[in-house]
Structure formats: C-alpha cells, structure tokens
Design a protein around this motif. Structure first.
Motif, short mmCIF file in Angstrom:
data_model
loop_
_atom_site.label_atom_id
_atom_site.label_comp_id
_atom_site.label_asym_id
_atom_site.label_seq_id
_atom_site.Cartn_x
_atom_site.Cartn_y
_atom_site.Cartn_z
N GLY A 50 4.77 2.56 5.52
CA GLY A 50 4.54 1.13 5.42
C GLY A 50 4.91 0.64 4.02
O GLY A 50 5.81 1.16 3.38
N GLY A 51 4.15 -0.33 3.54
CA GLY A 51 4.38 -0.85 2.19
C GLY A 51 5.16 -2.14 2.14
O GLY A 51 5.45 -2.65 1.05
N GLN A 52 5.51 -2.70 3.31
CA GLN A 52 6.30 -3.94 3.32
C GLN A 52 5.45 -5.16 2.95
O GLN A 52 5.97 -6.16 2.47
N TYR A 53 4.14 -5.07 3.18
CA TYR A 53 3.26 -6.22 2.94
C TYR A 53 2.43 -5.97 1.68
O TYR A 53 1.79 -4.91 1.56
N ARG A 54 2.42 -6.94 0.77
CA ARG A 54 1.72 -6.77 -0.49
C ARG A 54 1.01 -8.09 -0.85
O ARG A 54 1.61 -8.97 -1.45
N PRO A 55 -0.28 -8.22 -0.49
CA PRO A 55 -0.98 -9.47 -0.76
C PRO A 55 -1.27 -9.70 -2.23
O PRO A 55 -1.54 -10.83 -2.64
N LEU A 56 -1.25 -8.63 -3.03
CA LEU A 56 -1.49 -8.76 -4.46
C LEU A 56 -0.17 -8.74 -5.21
O LEU A 56 0.70 -7.91 -4.93
N SER A 57 -0.02 -9.62 -6.19
CA SER A 57 1.14 -9.57 -7.08
C SER A 57 0.99 -8.38 -8.02
O SER A 57 -0.10 -7.81 -8.17
N GLY A 68 0.90 0.00 3.87
CA GLY A 68 1.12 1.40 3.49
C GLY A 68 -0.15 2.17 3.23
O GLY A 68 -0.13 3.15 2.48
N LEU A 69 -1.25 1.77 3.86
CA LEU A 69 -2.52 2.50 3.70
C LEU A 69 -2.40 3.88 4.34
O LEU A 69 -2.04 4.00 5.50
N ASN A 70 -2.71 4.93 3.58
CA ASN A 70 -2.54 6.29 4.11
C ASN A 70 -3.44 6.57 5.30
O ASN A 70 -2.99 7.05 6.34
N MET A 71 -4.75 6.34 5.13
CA MET A 71 -5.73 6.67 6.16
C MET A 71 -6.41 5.37 6.61
O MET A 71 -7.17 4.77 5.84
N VAL A 72 -6.11 4.96 7.83
CA VAL A 72 -6.72 3.75 8.37
C VAL A 72 -7.90 4.20 9.24
O VAL A 72 -7.72 4.68 10.35
N TYR A 73 -9.10 4.06 8.69
CA TYR A 73 -10.31 4.50 9.37
C TYR A 73 -10.88 3.39 10.24
O TYR A 73 -10.66 2.21 9.98
N LEU A 87 -1.83 16.02 8.37
CA LEU A 87 -1.60 14.68 7.84
C LEU A 87 -1.12 14.80 6.40
O LEU A 87 -1.85 15.28 5.53
N GLU A 88 0.10 14.37 6.14
CA GLU A 88 0.67 14.45 4.80
C GLU A 88 0.44 13.12 4.08
O GLU A 88 1.13 12.14 4.34
N LEU A 89 -0.54 13.11 3.19
CA LEU A 89 -0.93 11.87 2.51
C LEU A 89 -0.10 11.72 1.24
O LEU A 89 -0.49 12.16 0.16
N THR A 90 1.03 11.11 1.40
CA THR A 90 1.94 10.90 0.28
C THR A 90 2.58 9.53 0.40
O THR A 90 2.84 9.05 1.50
N GLY A 91 2.83 8.90 -0.73
CA GLY A 91 3.48 7.60 -0.73
C GLY A 91 2.78 6.59 0.15
O GLY A 91 1.57 6.39 0.04
N THR A 92 3.54 5.96 1.03
CA THR A 92 2.99 4.93 1.91
C THR A 92 2.95 5.40 3.37
O THR A 92 3.00 4.58 4.29
N ARG A 93 2.85 6.71 3.59
CA ARG A 93 2.69 7.22 4.95
C ARG A 93 1.38 6.71 5.55
O ARG A 93 0.36 6.69 4.85
N VAL A 94 1.41 6.35 6.82
CA VAL A 94 0.26 5.70 7.45
C VAL A 94 -0.23 6.54 8.63
O VAL A 94 0.58 6.95 9.49
N TYR A 95 -1.54 6.77 8.67
CA TYR A 95 -2.19 7.47 9.79
C TYR A 95 -3.39 6.67 10.25
O TYR A 95 -4.15 6.13 9.42
N TYR A 96 -3.59 6.62 11.56
CA TYR A 96 -4.69 5.86 12.15
C TYR A 96 -5.70 6.81 12.80
O TYR A 96 -5.33 7.80 13.42
N GLY A 97 -6.98 6.47 12.64
CA GLY A 97 -8.01 7.28 13.26
C GLY A 97 -9.33 6.54 13.37
O GLY A 97 -9.43 5.34 13.08
N THR A 98 -10.34 7.26 13.79
CA THR A 98 -11.67 6.70 13.98
C THR A 98 -12.53 6.93 12.75
O THR A 98 -12.14 7.59 11.80
N ALA A 99 -13.72 6.38 12.78
CA ALA A 99 -14.75 6.64 11.76
C ALA A 99 -15.95 5.80 12.15
O ALA A 99 -15.93 5.04 13.13
#
Length: 514
Positions: free
Chosen positions: A40-47, A380-385, A120-132
């Motif tokens: 991911g990483g296409q969306y950036r709400p913060l300057s 580009g959040l790595n772990m989307v809980y 799960l390779e947590l590097t850069g802007t790789r995105v993974y979805y899961g529960t919590a």
C-alpha cells in the motif's frame, strides 16, 4: 439494442467466458489478483511536515511528561539504558536515548505461521489483514441476539480464518466466557487459536504467573523449545500502557517474560480520543506514538533487536456520549495516520480497522468495515487488526460477518493493489482488432480470458446476479449465504490441526473446553 438487452447479452457471454477462464487461467501465487502482503502507501492523510511535527511532539512528551507506574524491573531496565526516574515516580526519556533505541530496533521482521506458507513479512508498506480483540459476546445472526462467547466459538473462528484466503492471521478475537479459571482461559485461548489454524496467531495473558505454564503448552505444540525459538508462531498482544502515559505494571512483567521466552511482542497503546487520549486527532496520534516509543526503549534496552510491532491503536469517542466509535471516519483517519508514523520510523506497525459499531452484519456494518479497511490498506499499514467480524465497538464477534469479511477484504486488497500500467496493459492491438476487424465487443477475446483470473477478483458470497436470476434461484439472502458457507467450512474443517498424539498429550495435561 437497449442498455438492458446489451447487459443481458453481456451477462450470458460473460458467464460462458468465466467458465473458460476458470479452466484456463494460471493460479500461481504471483499472478493471483490479490494475495497476502500487497504493498500500500498510496494514501497519506498527513503531510511530511505533519509527520515531523507529530514526531517532535512525541519526543517532547517523553522528555518532559514521561510515563508513570513502571514496575521495579522495568525501571531497572530503562534507567540502565539512560532513562531518568524523577522524584514524582515518572520515567522520562531523553531524546538521544529514544533515537539510540530506534537505531537498534528490529526492522523487516517475519511473523511466522506454523505452516511457512502463511509467514508474514513485515517490511515497507506490505499489508496483512487479520482479527483481534476481546469480545465478550458472540453475535447470533439468526436469533438477532448476543450471547456470551465460548472456547468453542473461538476455535470455530480460528477454523474459519484458516480457510479464508483474505484473512492472513488470527489474533484472539473473543474471550472464553465459559472458562471460569483465568489460567485455563489463557490455555484454552492459546490452544483454541492454534488448533484451528496454522496461520500466525496472536494472544494475550491475563496474569504474568500464567506465562510459564502457557509456554509449556507452546513447546508441546511446537515439538520442543528449540523448534519454537526457531519459528515463533505466536505473538503476545501486550497492552503495556494504560493511557494516558502510564505503564501497565502486570502487562509489563508479562512482556518481559515473553521476551525472555522468545515471543514477538505487539506493543499496544489503545487510548480513546476524547477520553484517555486527547480529542484532536493529531494529538491522539502524538500520545500513541510517544507511548509506543517508550515501549521501543523498554524492549530494546532489555533485548536489542527483539521483534516487536509498533502498535499505535488510538480509538475514537462519540463526543456526544463518550461511547467508543470504532466504525467512524475519524477512526479510519487515525489508523491511516498511524501507518504513516510507522513508516517514518521504518518499524513494523499495526493498528485497528474494520470495527463496526453496528450490532449486526448490515449496511451500516458494511460501510464502517469497508471504509477503514480500505484506508488502512492504502496507507500501507503492515498489520490491520480487528479487520473482520467485530461488532458493537468490540463487544461482539460474528462468525457470519467473518465469512462476509473475506469477500470484503478481497475487494479491499484489489484496491490496495491498484492499476497495473504496463506496455501490455495499455497496448492498442486488442482494441484495434476488436473495433476494426472483430465483433465490436471484448467478450470472449483472448486478452479478456487471460485476465479474468489475474486482473479481477470474484466474491464467494456476495450476489451479482440479475433480478431475474436472483428470483429464479429463490431470492437468496446475503446472511443466509454466509451461514451456509460458514457451516460448510466448519463441517469440512476436521479436528484440531495437530498430530493426534500431540492433541491427546495436551488434553491430558490441561483441561480443554472444546
């Protein structure tokens, strides 16, 4: 030909093409339309200036406000590295100390599954979805009511996740309310998760004294301590802080024990904007970042380079009532902003998205889950809980919603993948042959057939039939279809994903409730 007639013709031809494509399209992992770890990483709400300002404010907060209530062991660890214990009992963190600990913090980490294909390779802007989460209720969609969640419900949720391609990890989603003893609750939580799926699992411990016994179980599941340490397949979801700016003493002691035992840590700061975090969204991120930076110091002062996820999880209040509003647009913005801060530090990061305030899987739940999951992925959040299944602002978990969420996350990840612009994809040869020499449409064209599996994703439960077709097949309801798929998966799932001897040994040593 009218638009309606053209649409019907398109449906008939498209159906024929789909049958051909299903037989002919390649299914190798690298050509699937969506897959774990898309960037991911296409969306950036913060300057960029906003990110820097939040960073500077977090450092100022750590240096001048500090955190209270550290356990004795934590005080020794952090002051030994250069933190300062004030007369007021608060630990303050000089800027240089934070920067030094950031320089040695683990980056580009892997969270292992028991099966390597789920790593799960947590590097850069790789995105993974899961529960919590820690829902105390299960949502019964057929009765439209909530009941207390059980160990069997948790195990069933893990089994479903194991068979849902678009849910990449399983963190404990609900509390085993039928297990009265807290140690046995932690054991059943851990075993229920791992018995249901060989994807990466996240869990927590209700008391530090439960960690040692839980690792006896972990070593049994892994086949020995050495095999566990080589591929730790469970992470500790650790609320090491109680916002605002206080350590959670027992959780910190648990964290220390887990680090010594080789378990990855999710450093979880979960303030609620307007309640336990500042109301301005930017300052809520400041506090979460400051608290997690304190965690980075804590972890790396104890074990340099230990795998840890930067878990800024600021939540939102509905300021009219003070109630949590996990399905709000503000929540989606907070999560996306936190993802930018993780990337600023170059650290693996996680945050919450996909929470529904809706009590049932209805239209409200759909927009609440979709908006925040899309924004989290695009940031580009790595772990989307908490991405699927969670209702009533984390109070209820729904198995049917989990199944529906698999479809939702497929569409979300297709958005994250974006549009491939290549020499082939913008070639005019197919357009020229269709328009000048061909039938005037692209249905059945070799290019169309070749891309049906690689460029497009198709839902398993969602309904795309015409009104006529929908009526002919009995007007199926979306929830009914979700129930059907849930029941089918659970019926075919079989028993625990362990060798029967391991399962027998576990049940002889511990009381398992499912």
């Amino acid at each position: 030909m009218s638009i309606t007639e053209a649409t019907q013709t398109s449906r008939r031809a498209g159906g024929r093409a789909a049958r051909v494509a299903m037989r002919a399209a390649p299914l190798a992992e690298n050509v699937r339309p969506v897959r774990p770890g898309l960037s991911g990483g296409q969306y950036r709400p913060l300057s960029e200036a906003g990110v820097r300002r939040i960073h500077e404010a977090a450092l100022d907060a750590l240096e001048n406000i500090g955190l209270a209530n550290a356990p004795k062991s934590g005080i020794e660890i952090m002051t030994g590295a250069g933190a300062i214990l004030g007369e007021d009992g608060r630990i303050r963190f000089p800027r240089a100390l934070v920067e030094d600990m950031l320089s040695i913090a683990a980056r580009d980490i892997t969270l292992f599954g028991r099966d390597p294909k789920y790593d799960l390779e947590l590097t850069g802007t790789r995105v993974y979805y899961g529960t919590a989460g820690a829902a105390v209720h299960i949502v019964d969609v057929e009765k439209r009511e909530y009941r207390e969640s059980t160990a069997k419900d948790l195990y069933n949720a893990a089994q479903l996740v194991h068979h849902l391609d678009n849910v990449h990890f399983f963190q404990r989603a609900m509390v085993c309310r039928d297990v009265a003893d807290n140690f046995l609750m932690d054991i059943n939580t851990l075993y229920g998760c791992c018995a249901g799926t060989s994807k990466h699992v996240g869990t927590s411990f209700s008391d530090p004294s439960h960690v040692a016994g839980s690792f006896d179980l972990i070593h049994m599941m892994a086949g020995g301590e050495d095999k566990w340490r080589a591929r730790p397949f469970v992470s500790n979801s650790n609320c090491f802080v109680v916002p605002p700016m206080k350590f959670a003493e027992e959780s910190c002691i648990t964290m220390e024990a887990c680090i010594r035992a080789g378990m990855p840590i999710l450093l979880l700061s979960a303030g609620q904007a307007g309640a336990t975090a500042p109301a301005p969204l930017a300052t809520a991120i400041v506090q979460a970042v400051a608290e997690c930076l304190a965690g980075v110091v804590y972890v790396n002062a104890m074990a340099p380079g230990h795998p840890a996820v930067f878990g800024t999880w600021p939540f939102v209040s509905d300021l009219r009532t003070g109630a949590m509003s996990g399905g709000s647009g503000e929540q989606a913005l907070l999560t996306a902003g936190c993802a930018q801060m993780h990337q600023f530090y170059g650290l693996p990061g996680g945050a919450a998205a996909g929470i529904a305030d809706a009590k049932l899987p209805d239209m409200q739940a759909g927009w609440e889950q979709a908006i925040s999951n899309v924004m989290a992925g695009l940031s580009g959040l790595n772990m989307v809980y908490e991405a699927v299944g969670m209702h009533a602002s984390l109070l209820g978990f729904c198995l049917e919603s989990l199944v529906l969420g698999d479809d939702l996350l497929g569409q979300v990840q297709r958005c994250v993948r974006g549009i491939d612009v290549t020499e082939d994809s913008v070639s005019l040869e197919t357009m020229r042959s269709v328009c000048i020499d061909g039938p005037g449409h692209y249905l059945g064209d070799p290019q169309t057939l070749s891309l049906m599996q690689t460029e497009y994703i198709y839902p398993a439960v969602a309904d795309r039939t015409s009104p006529k077709e929908w009526a002919e097949i009995g007007k199926p309801d979306l929830i009914a279809r979700a129930i059907e798929r849930k029941n089918r998966i659970l019926a075919e799932a079989g028993g625990p994903l362990f060798d029967p001897e391991v399962d027998r040994a576990v049940r002889e040593k511990f009381r398992i409730y499912f």
